[in-house]
Design an enzyme around this catalytic site. Structure first.
Site, PDB file in Angstrom:
ATOM      1  N   GLU A   8      97.321 113.177  50.458  1.00 34.52           N
ATOM      2  CA  GLU A   8      97.589 113.209  51.535  1.00 34.52           C
ATOM      3  C   GLU A   8      97.157 111.553  50.868  1.00 34.52           C
ATOM      4  O   GLU A   8      95.795 111.129  50.707  1.00 34.52           O
ATOM      5  CB  GLU A   8      97.376 112.407  52.490  1.00 34.52           C
ATOM      6  CG  GLU A   8      97.563 111.668  53.715  1.00 34.52           C
ATOM      7  CD  GLU A   8      97.025 111.774  55.353  1.00 34.52           C
ATOM      8  OE1 GLU A   8      97.213 111.073  55.968  1.00 34.52           O
ATOM      9  OE2 GLU A   8      96.437 112.679  55.129  1.00 34.52           O
ATOM     10  N   PHE A   9      97.751 110.549  50.239  1.00 40.08           N
ATOM     11  CA  PHE A   9      97.551 109.047  49.476  1.00 40.08           C
ATOM     12  C   PHE A   9      97.666 107.949  51.583  1.00 40.08           C
ATOM     13  O   PHE A   9      98.162 107.953  51.844  1.00 40.08           O
ATOM     14  CB  PHE A   9      98.333 108.307  48.828  1.00 40.08           C
ATOM     15  CG  PHE A   9      98.408 106.922  48.293  1.00 40.08           C
ATOM     16  CD1 PHE A   9      97.491 107.101  46.970  1.00 40.08           C
ATOM     17  CD2 PHE A   9      98.017 106.242  48.810  1.00 40.08           C
ATOM     18  CE1 PHE A   9      97.382 105.443  46.823  1.00 40.08           C
ATOM     19  CE2 PHE A   9      97.360 104.667  48.902  1.00 40.08           C
ATOM     20  CZ  PHE A   9      97.200 104.496  47.498  1.00 40.08           C
ATOM     21  N   ILE A  10      96.292 107.711  51.320  1.00 35.98           N
ATOM     22  CA  ILE A  10      96.106 106.639  52.544  1.00 35.98           C
ATOM     23  C   ILE A  10      95.985 105.301  51.610  1.00 35.98           C
ATOM     24  O   ILE A  10      95.383 105.348  50.995  1.00 35.98           O
ATOM     25  CB  ILE A  10      94.889 107.394  53.237  1.00 35.98           C
ATOM     26  CG1 ILE A  10      95.383 108.436  53.499  1.00 35.98           C
ATOM     27  CG2 ILE A  10      94.278 106.288  54.228  1.00 35.98           C
ATOM     28  CD1 ILE A  10      93.891 109.387  54.184  1.00 35.98           C
ATOM     29  N   ASP A  62      77.825 114.085  51.862  1.00 29.79           N
ATOM     30  CA  ASP A  62      77.203 112.335  50.199  1.00 29.79           C
ATOM     31  C   ASP A  62      78.169 111.111  50.977  1.00 29.79           C
ATOM     32  O   ASP A  62      79.117 110.724  50.564  1.00 29.79           O
ATOM     33  CB  ASP A  62      78.607 113.271  48.873  1.00 29.79           C
ATOM     34  CG  ASP A  62      77.863 112.240  47.776  1.00 29.79           C
ATOM     35  OD1 ASP A  62      77.672 111.268  48.084  1.00 29.79           O
ATOM     36  OD2 ASP A  62      78.970 112.013  46.966  1.00 29.79           O
TER      37      ASP A  62
END
Ligand code: ADP
Length: 289
Positions: free
Chosen positions: A93-95, A195
């Site tokens: 998904e592009f956020i 991380d």
């Protein structure tokens, strides 16, 4: 052409009508090439790398899925991993990011994630920290896990990389004396991002905190907190709110240096430069404890 064929696979996976695929180069990370794919109205974030590195993306997927299953903090939903036209990829998904997350919201969400426990330390698969592999075999004993698979693993890499034997010898002396840093403290296996430097945190358009690019495992929640303080600082408000949801043991200020030694050694192994000297200073300081 990779984007056309990948676009077709993603359209099938997402049950979208096949149509024009547009690939727009995205601001890259440190490790992979990133692209935003547009399938009609649908925007997809894709990272690619050499085909043999597919397991790295599969491990990233396992980590993102684990955080997503905890339903505590937003992470991108992963749609597909695989190899296309000779390149390994992860498609998610592009956020649309809006900038640094609000510290209080981030604190609540991370404390909730850290309150998701496993019965042992480790993770379902090995993964990578930067581009270094990170072993995660399950273990009941946190100190042993950390000695063998975090500090010991990086020291062995440092030895192979030809670092000064003073660094490696002092590191192993520290590894043999970890008990003194824990006293009565017995951490539980919390779900960790692994991380959590500031470059792997953001907020979505509604201001919800988002974390991404994880190196997940179940471990001491202090290890995530320490990493947040290594390159930058989330601010006092973050810690105030976090403590309301997950108390922080008094010994954290000492263990923070120990946990961050892992990341500094990893930087030394990846980039050399002054990180080796920094790691040696940290080890000397910790041995004086
Ligand atoms: P790398 O694995 O190469 O370090 P990252 O996963 O850190 O790459 O991603 C690189 C950059 O792309 C990030 O700093 C972030 O700005 C952006 N990014 C990462 N994931 C997404 C996403 N799902 N949607 C939109 N942008 C993203």
């Amino acid at each position: 052409m990779i984007w056309q064929s990948l676009g077709l696979r993603l359209a099938q996976r997402l049950e979208l009508p096949p149509g024009e695929v547009r690939a727009i180069p995205a601001r890259g990370g440190d490790i992979n090439q990133s692209v935003m794919l547009e399938l009609g109205e649908h925007r997809i974030f894709v990272k690619t790398n050499r085909a043999p590195l597919l397991p790295m993306f599969e491990a990233e997927r396992a980590g993102l899925d684990a955080i997503r299953s905890s339903a505590t903090i937003r992470v991108p939903e992963v749609y597909l991993t695989g190899v296309e036209s000779g390149l390994a990829f992860i498609a998610m998904e592009f956020i649309g990011f809006s900038g640094r997350p609000d510290p209080a919201r981030l604190a609540r969400a991370l404390a909730a994630m850290h309150n998701s426990f496993h019965d042992r330390f480790g993770f379902e698969c090995d993964n990578t920290i930067g581009s270094t592999s990170q072993p995660n075999p399950f273990n009941d004993d946190w100190i042993e896990f950390w000695r063998l698979h975090r500090l010991g693993y990086q020291l062995e890499l440092a030895r192979q990389n030809g670092f000064d034997s003073r660094l490696v010898d002092a590191g192993y002396r520290l590894a043999e004396n970890l008990d003194g840093f824990f006293d009565a403290y017995r951490p539980r296996p919390s779900l960790l991002h692994g991380d959590l430097w500031s470059g792997n945190q953001d907020a979505d358009a509604d201001g919800n905190p988002v974390i991404f690019d994880p190196a997940c495992y179940y471990g001491d929640h202090e290890a995530d907190l320490a990493m947040m303080e290594l390159f930058g600082h989330p601010g006092e408000l973050f810690f105030e709110v976090y403590r309301e949801h997950f108390p922080i043991d008094i010994g954290y200020s000492l263990r923070r240096e120990l946990y961050n030694l892992y990341h500094v050694l990893n930087h030394a192994n990846l980039f050399g430069g002054g990180y080796g000297a920094q790691a040696l200073r940290m080890i000397d300081g910790l041995l004086r404890h």
